[in-house]
Design an enzyme around this catalytic site. Sequence first.
Site, PDB file in Angstrom:
ATOM      1  N   TYR A   1      -2.556  -0.187  -6.614  1.00 51.51           N
ATOM      2  CA  TYR A   1      -1.209  -0.424  -6.097  1.00 51.51           C
ATOM      3  C   TYR A   1      -0.335  -1.182  -7.097  1.00 51.51           C
ATOM      4  O   TYR A   1       0.885  -1.045  -7.087  1.00 51.51           O
ATOM      5  CB  TYR A   1      -1.264  -1.238  -4.803  1.00 51.51           C
TER       6      TYR A   1
ATOM      7  N   LYS B   1     -16.491   3.104  -5.131  1.00 55.25           N
ATOM      8  CA  LYS B   1     -16.729   4.451  -5.655  1.00 55.25           C
ATOM      9  C   LYS B   1     -17.394   4.259  -7.014  1.00 55.25           C
ATOM     10  O   LYS B   1     -16.913   4.738  -8.048  1.00 55.25           O
ATOM     11  CB  LYS B   1     -15.390   5.212  -5.749  1.00 55.25           C
TER      12      LYS B   1
ATOM     13  N   ASP C   1     -16.209   7.748   0.213  1.00 51.77           N
ATOM     14  CA  ASP C   1     -16.194   9.038   0.926  1.00 51.77           C
ATOM     15  C   ASP C   1     -17.182   9.007   2.091  1.00 51.77           C
ATOM     16  O   ASP C   1     -16.886   9.443   3.204  1.00 51.77           O
ATOM     17  CB  ASP C   1     -16.464  10.208  -0.033  1.00 51.77           C
TER      18      ASP C   1
ATOM     19  N   ASP D   1      -6.406   0.821   2.557  1.00 47.86           N
ATOM     20  CA  ASP D   1      -5.238   1.437   3.193  1.00 47.86           C
ATOM     21  C   ASP D   1      -5.673   2.658   3.992  1.00 47.86           C
ATOM     22  O   ASP D   1      -5.314   2.833   5.153  1.00 47.86           O
ATOM     23  CB  ASP D   1      -4.224   1.835   2.105  1.00 47.86           C
TER      24      ASP D   1
ATOM     25  N   ASP E   1      -6.455   3.096   8.437  1.00 46.27           N
ATOM     26  CA  ASP E   1      -5.779   4.060   9.318  1.00 46.27           C
ATOM     27  C   ASP E   1      -6.800   4.863  10.122  1.00 46.27           C
ATOM     28  O   ASP E   1      -6.606   5.124  11.308  1.00 46.27           O
ATOM     29  CB  ASP E   1      -4.892   5.033   8.514  1.00 46.27           C
TER      30      ASP E   1
HETATM   31  C1  IPM Z   1       0.050  -0.442   5.016  1.00 48.89           C
HETATM   32  C2  IPM Z   1       1.136   0.506   4.608  1.00 48.89           C
HETATM   33  C3  IPM Z   1       1.695   0.049   3.272  1.00 48.89           C
HETATM   34  C4  IPM Z   1       0.570   0.118   2.269  1.00 48.89           C
HETATM   35  C5  IPM Z   1       2.922   0.850   2.792  1.00 48.89           C
HETATM   36  C6  IPM Z   1       4.049   0.816   3.804  1.00 48.89           C
HETATM   37  C7  IPM Z   1       3.398   0.380   1.457  1.00 48.89           C
HETATM   38  O1  IPM Z   1       0.648   1.801   4.571  1.00 48.89           O
HETATM   39  O2  IPM Z   1       0.336  -1.648   5.147  1.00 48.89           O
HETATM   40  O3  IPM Z   1      -1.077   0.007   5.217  1.00 48.89           O
HETATM   41  O4  IPM Z   1       0.289   1.178   1.703  1.00 48.89           O
HETATM   42  O5  IPM Z   1      -0.051  -0.914   2.038  1.00 48.89           O
HETATM   43 MG    MG Z   2      -1.337   2.026   5.347  1.00 45.50          MG
END
Ligand code: IPM
Ligand code: MG
Length: 359
Positions: A141, A192, A224, A248, A252
């Site tokens: 990042y 990884k 993975d 990240d 999710d």
């Molecule tokens: C998160 C979001 C952020 C990230 C974005 C909005 C930059 O997806 O906080 O997970 O990638 O960290």
């Molecule tokens: Mg995110």
Amino acid sequence: MARRILVLPGDYIGPEIMAEAVKVLEAVNDRFDLGLSLEQGLLGGDAIDAEGTPLPEATLAAARAADAILLGAVGGPKWDSVERHLRPERGLLGLRKELELFGNLRPALLYPQLAEASSLKAELVAGLDILIVRELTGGIYFGEPRGIRTLENGEREGFNTYVYRESEIRRIGHLAFRLAQQRGGRLCSVDKSNVLEVTVLWREIMEELGKEYPDVELSHMYVDNAAMQLVRAPKQFDVLVTGNMFGDILSDAAAMLTGSIGMLPSASLDKDGRGMYEPCHGSAPDIAGQGIANPLATILSVAMMLRYSLAEPAAAEAIEQAVSRVLDQGLRTADIATAGQLAVSTAEMGAAVLAALDA
Ligand code: IPM
Ligand code: MG
């Protein structure tokens, strides 16, 4: 002296969910006599519109002065065409970096009332309680060099740099080990290392740290496989620790196990435990302005803030119990409603949590 909370509603559904979270925060502030003073600031798209930059100086100064920060969500298609370094996300990333909020805690906790809302079979997720510890201020990042350049033959090439220093790996590692000690005592480090040297070093450091925490059972998993295991048998995990980008993505995926990403709060901490608190979900432009977004992730972020940065566990617990109570009552926003359940609005959900606080 009053403790200062900086509230950054952000974009699209950000202000809608934040309005409810602020009501809850103000209620516990009164009820528990917390002595918090709230101020609002601009971040992301709203800051671009008002100030021409996603992270205005005033916001950064207020953030530095604050005891904790509560954030809604930033970004959205309205700012798709602005230059890359001015995108709303840059505001969020800049704040994380400037405040050195390296430790991102993303708990994936299944409320038993929502087992049916999970995308997995109820028996696979019943009792799920995992914590993803994501490194937040390094890795690909932030690595330099980065950019899009034009090669001699005229073809364009995009590039980023995946880099971690030992010290960065160590500090997130210590945080994760300590959190594992306070929970189930198991830590899985995700990397990884079969391909990427950065994560060969990551694994080496985690192994080394493991010797300092003999009471924590350390394991390693390739990312993975971790993605697969999260949707195959998620209850095998207690705490996961990983780098910025893997975290990240995995967070999710973990969020959906709990029924909806609309339920998940997060904390981003610096070395002293000062932090920023935000829902794991984004600004959801597709449902903005309709008053249907789920405010619970932001409300639960308030609870995390009270627990981790403000040392007010009783107030935190009161909020968490209020949330559980409204779920018991059968209240569901659209994202967590299952067949036959009538969905309530953002404001109705917020009002129900407030009422449950007083119950
Ligand atoms: C998160 C979001 C952020 C990230 C974005 C909005 C930059 O997806 O906080 O997970 O990638 O960290
Ligand atoms: Mg995110």
